[in-house]
Scaffold this motif. Structure first.
Motif, PDB file in Angstrom:
ATOM      1  N   ILE A   1      10.201   6.899   4.311  1.00 18.00           N
ATOM      2  CA  ILE A   1       9.607   6.810   5.662  1.00 18.00           C
ATOM      3  C   ILE A   1      10.302   7.766   6.644  1.00 18.00           C
ATOM      4  CG2 ILE A   1       8.629   4.476   5.525  1.00 18.00           C
ATOM      5  CD1 ILE A   1      11.102   3.596   7.176  1.00 18.00           C
TER       6      ILE A   1
ATOM      7  N   ALA B   1       7.920  -0.184   9.688  1.00 15.89           N
ATOM      8  CA  ALA B   1       7.243   0.125   8.418  1.00 15.89           C
ATOM      9  C   ALA B   1       7.019  -1.144   7.605  1.00 15.89           C
ATOM     10  CB  ALA B   1       8.063   1.114   7.620  1.00 15.89           C
TER      11      ALA B   1
ATOM     12  N   SER C   1      15.267   6.687   8.560  1.00 12.20           N
ATOM     13  CA  SER C   1      14.618   5.621   7.779  1.00 12.20           C
ATOM     14  C   SER C   1      15.027   4.252   8.302  1.00 12.20           C
ATOM     15  CB  SER C   1      15.029   5.714   6.311  1.00 12.20           C
ATOM     16  OG  SER C   1      14.731   6.965   5.806  1.00 12.20           O
TER      17      SER C   1
ATOM     18  N   ASP D   1       0.042  -1.611   4.748  1.00 12.69           N
ATOM     19  CA  ASP D   1       0.785  -0.803   3.789  1.00 12.69           C
ATOM     20  C   ASP D   1       1.077  -1.648   2.548  1.00 12.69           C
ATOM     21  OD1 ASP D   1       2.468   0.812   2.363  1.00 12.69           O
ATOM     22  OD2 ASP D   1       3.876   1.184   4.008  1.00 12.69           O
TER      23      ASP D   1
ATOM     24  N   LYS E   1      11.153   2.668   0.522  1.00 13.07           N
ATOM     25  CA  LYS E   1      10.785   3.028   1.903  1.00 13.07           C
ATOM     26  C   LYS E   1      11.925   3.798   2.572  1.00 13.07           C
ATOM     27  CE  LYS E   1       6.836   1.081   3.328  1.00 13.07           C
ATOM     28  NZ  LYS E   1       6.055   2.234   2.947  1.00 13.07           N
TER      29      LYS E   1
ATOM     30  N   ASP F   1       2.923  -0.860   0.087  1.00 13.87           N
ATOM     31  CA  ASP F   1       4.253  -0.592  -0.476  1.00 13.87           C
ATOM     32  C   ASP F   1       5.343  -1.389   0.224  1.00 13.87           C
ATOM     33  OD1 ASP F   1       3.417   1.099  -2.403  1.00 13.87           O
ATOM     34  OD2 ASP F   1       3.903   2.957  -1.338  1.00 13.87           O
ATOM     35  N   THR F   2       4.950  -2.363   1.028  1.00 16.41           N
ATOM     36  CA  THR F   2       5.951  -3.096   1.820  1.00 16.41           C
ATOM     37  C   THR F   2       6.954  -3.844   0.949  1.00 16.41           C
ATOM     38  OG1 THR F   2       4.281  -4.774   2.046  1.00 16.41           O
ATOM     39  CG2 THR F   2       4.735  -3.432   3.990  1.00 16.41           C
TER      40      THR F   2
END
Lengths: 337, 333
Positions: free
Chosen positions: B83, B64, B57, B70, B79, B72-73
């Motif tokens: 991720i 990410a 991650s 995205d 995350k 959900d940043t």
């Protein structure tokens, strides 16, 4: 008369069609050591479980210290210490830790539990094994730890289920001595369940004979012997140098003789009164070399055997087959001894 | 023997403070679990997977967070839990797999080992209620599981803060706590199932093997079985129209969602990925006019609630059956 500490009325336990305990009535007085005798499967352990409220009776009641065991199991278990036949401990814990755990479960305050547990271990002779793991203990040591485990709750009644099972003779002697001392010095009532007759006879003030779920007799060994062997309470065993060839009929003619049993050079004569002088005179008159004369008293062995025989006869009469086979095999083994 | 003589029967136990029998048993249970090799091994395994997942991650967090598509940043710490670069599954997937094993390991011999060691009758001869033992076994193991999961997640949050300095949002923190709670409930189900088996079977090996067999069936064989059944009773999905395909997927999902593993996977996905707005397939009509933004926590919890209540119900059912069996059992040596 002392107060009844265990009072059982009409107690029965049925598993399907099997009657494990059948209408048991028993009173055990305070300060007694009561022996519950019977073969395996006689219903002794089931009775004990009902006394502790661990199994529900099918009928009847059991009161310990005035408390109904099935309605008030927790107060009963506060007053009763129970040591099962195969007592188990947490093997990874030391003797002290095992005992402290039981002490805490019994509500012993945290600041007292360690000292009390140590005290108990010392009292049963385990002072050198306080910090040893219970898993390393011998059978005898485990039984001692079991007794400490029972004592930590300060019980009024102790129930011991086959406590000497698997212990060597010296261990048995020490253990029985410990039980006797507990009873005499602290007045704790003890219910001892066993099928070792000699051990029970050594320590118990009264016994109950349990067969096929029924209590066949209860009382002191002397009372039971007197009741059972009323016809021939005196037994004389005569040992001769050579085998006795004459018939037993002659001996039975002697005044007071009720029963004669001849086995090679050993003759056992039962009578209503002490007939030792007449017996000795008879053998001398017959020209036999008498090498020994011994007056015998009836022990628990004979009492137990007689009750078994009577029970078997009853069963045969009533054509009841349940548990008969087991009892017969037990009796045949018993007779071989 | 002399000290026995000195030992007074009149000595009162009252007055000083004593711990209740239930909590005494719970404390012993916690201590036993923590010191047991099986827990140490399982905890190490979970710790390793956590470390692996966290490493993956952290390695991928920059890319990410830079992904503008995205939504959900905003949720940096979520995350971290989700991720992956596909080299290792994310942490919650690992828990979905290892959680049952942890539950089984902690409970498979809860009662039958006490019986076979001869300690059960010894305990039951003490002034304790019979159900206290069962409750203590469950509570003790649950405390151990809770501490393990809570610690790992707090380590992740703390470590993330230390390394990146990114502030955690309240909603995000609550989502993580809900994830921990859901994981605990999920493992509690397996724990209760294994306790039930330990009440039912006298041999510890039988209860352990049965629990593993159930786990294998639920995790591996049930989805295969569902696939075979659907293939037998429904037409080939390749021949279906989009509307029919939605119905097909809905039926498939309904079959799978009754399994604890699926409930947990659905629940954690919704909690850890705020953008997820439905468990089943969504049609274009349902998505029309929907603002492409993360769902508020309350909405995510509403979507997750059936899964949570399903898991709680399964856990309670297992506990109730083991309670019923244990209370009716005659305890002998």
């Amino acid at each position: 008369m002392e107060q009844a500490i265990i009072a059982i009325h009409g107690l029965s336990k049925t598993y399907g069609s099997l009657k494990a305990v059948d209408n048991l009535n028993l009173t055990i007085r305070q300060g007694e050591i009561f022996g519950l005798l019977g073969p395996n499967g006689a219903g002794k352990s089931t009775t004990i479980l009902m006394l502790l409220g661990l199994t529900e009776p099918t009928a009847g009641t059991a009161h310990i210290c005035g408390l109904d065991a099935s309605r008030n199991p927790i107060p009963v278990k506060r007053k009763v210490g129970y040591m099962p036949d195969n007592v188990g401990f947490y093997n990874e814990l030391s003797a002290l830790e095992n005992l402290k755990y039981i002490g805490r479960l019994n509500g012993i305050p945290e600041n007292e539990v360690e000292n009390t547990a140590r005290e108990m271990l010392i009292s049963v002779g385990l002072e050198s094994a306080i910090h040893k793991k219970a898993g390393t203990f011998s059978r005898g040591m485990k039984q001692r730890l079991g007794l400490a485990d029972v004592l930590i709750k300060r019980p009024e009644v102790i129930i011991l289920d086959e406590p000497t099972l698997g212990i060597d003779p010296a261990g048995v002697r020490d253990f029985l001595e410990l039980i006797r001392q507990l009873n005499q010095e602290q007045g704790i009532t003890i219910l001892l369940s066993s099928h070792h007759l000699h051990q029970v006879q050594q320590v118990c003030s009264r016994v109950g004979i349990f067969v096929g779920g029924r209590l066949l007799a209860e009382g002191s060994v002397e009372t039971l012997a007197a009741n059972l062997f009323q016809a021939d309470p005196h037994v004389v065993q005569v040992t001769l140098r050579n085998a006795f060839k004459a018939s037993s009929e002659e001996l039975l003619q002697l005044p007071g003789v009720t029963k004669v049993s001849i086995a090679d050079a050993s003759v056992e004569i039962s009578g209503q009164q002490d007939i030792t002088p007449e017996i000795v005179r008879y053998f001398v008159h017959k020209g036999c070399d008498v090498t020994g004369v011994q007056k015998r008293t009836y022990g628990l062995d004979e009492i137990y055997q007689r009750y078994f025989e009577n029970n078997l006869k009853d069963k045969e009469v009533h054509n009841e087959q349940s548990t008969g086979l087991f009892q017969r095999s037990f009796l045949s083994r018993f007779k071989k001894r | 023997m002399n000290s026995l003589l000195a030992y007074s029967k009149d000595h009162s136990l009252a007055g000083s403070k004593s711990v209740s029998p239930f909590w005494t048993m719970v404390k012993k249970e916690v201590a036993d679990q923590i010191h047991s090799w099986r827990f140490i091994i399982m905890a190490l395994l979970i710790l390793l997977t956590w470390l692996g997942s966290m490493y993956v991650s952290m390695s991928n967090i920059r890319s990410a967070m830079e992904n503008v598509r995205d939504h959900d940043t905003l949720y940096f710490y979520l995350k971290l839990l989700t991720i992956t670069d596909r080299s290792l599954p994310p942490f919650h997937v690992f828990i979905g797999f290892l959680g049952p094993l942890l539950g089984i390991a902690l409970g498979f011999d809860a009662i039958n080992s006490e019986q076979s060691n001869g300690t059960l009758i010894r305990l039951m001869a003490q002034p304790v209620y019979r159900d206290s033992l069962l409750n203590a076994k469950f509570t003790g193991s649950l405390i151990v599981i809770s501490i393990l999961f809570f610690s790992l997640n707090m380590l992740m949050v703390g470590g993330g803060m230390l390394i990146t300095g990114v502030r955690i949002e309240v909603a995000e923190f609550i989502r993580i706590l809900c994830f921990v709670g859901l994981s605990i409930i999920y493992v509690a189900f397996w724990l209760n199932l294994s306790i039930l088996l330990s009440v039912k079977f006298r041999q510890t090996a039988t209860s352990a093997l049965t629990a593993i067999a159930i786990w294998l069936f639920i995790t591996v064989f049930y989805p295969i079985l569902v696939q075979i059944i659907l293939k037998g009773i429904l037409p080939d999905p390749n021949d279906l129209s989009p509307d029919q395909l939605v119905i097909y997927n809905q039926i498939r999902h309904n079959f799978l969602v009754v399994m604890p593993g699926q409930m947990y996977a659905d629940g954690t996905t919704t909690l850890l990925m705020p953008v997820v707005r439905s468990m089943g397939p969504l049609t274009m009509e349902q998505m029309a006019m929907a603002v492409p933004s993360p769902l508020p926590l309350r909405e995510s919890l509403l979507i997750t609630w059936p899964q949570v209540s399903g898991l709680i119900a399964a856990t309670v059912a297992c506990f109730a059956i083991s309670y019923w069996l244990f209370m009716r059992r005659e305890i002998r040596t």
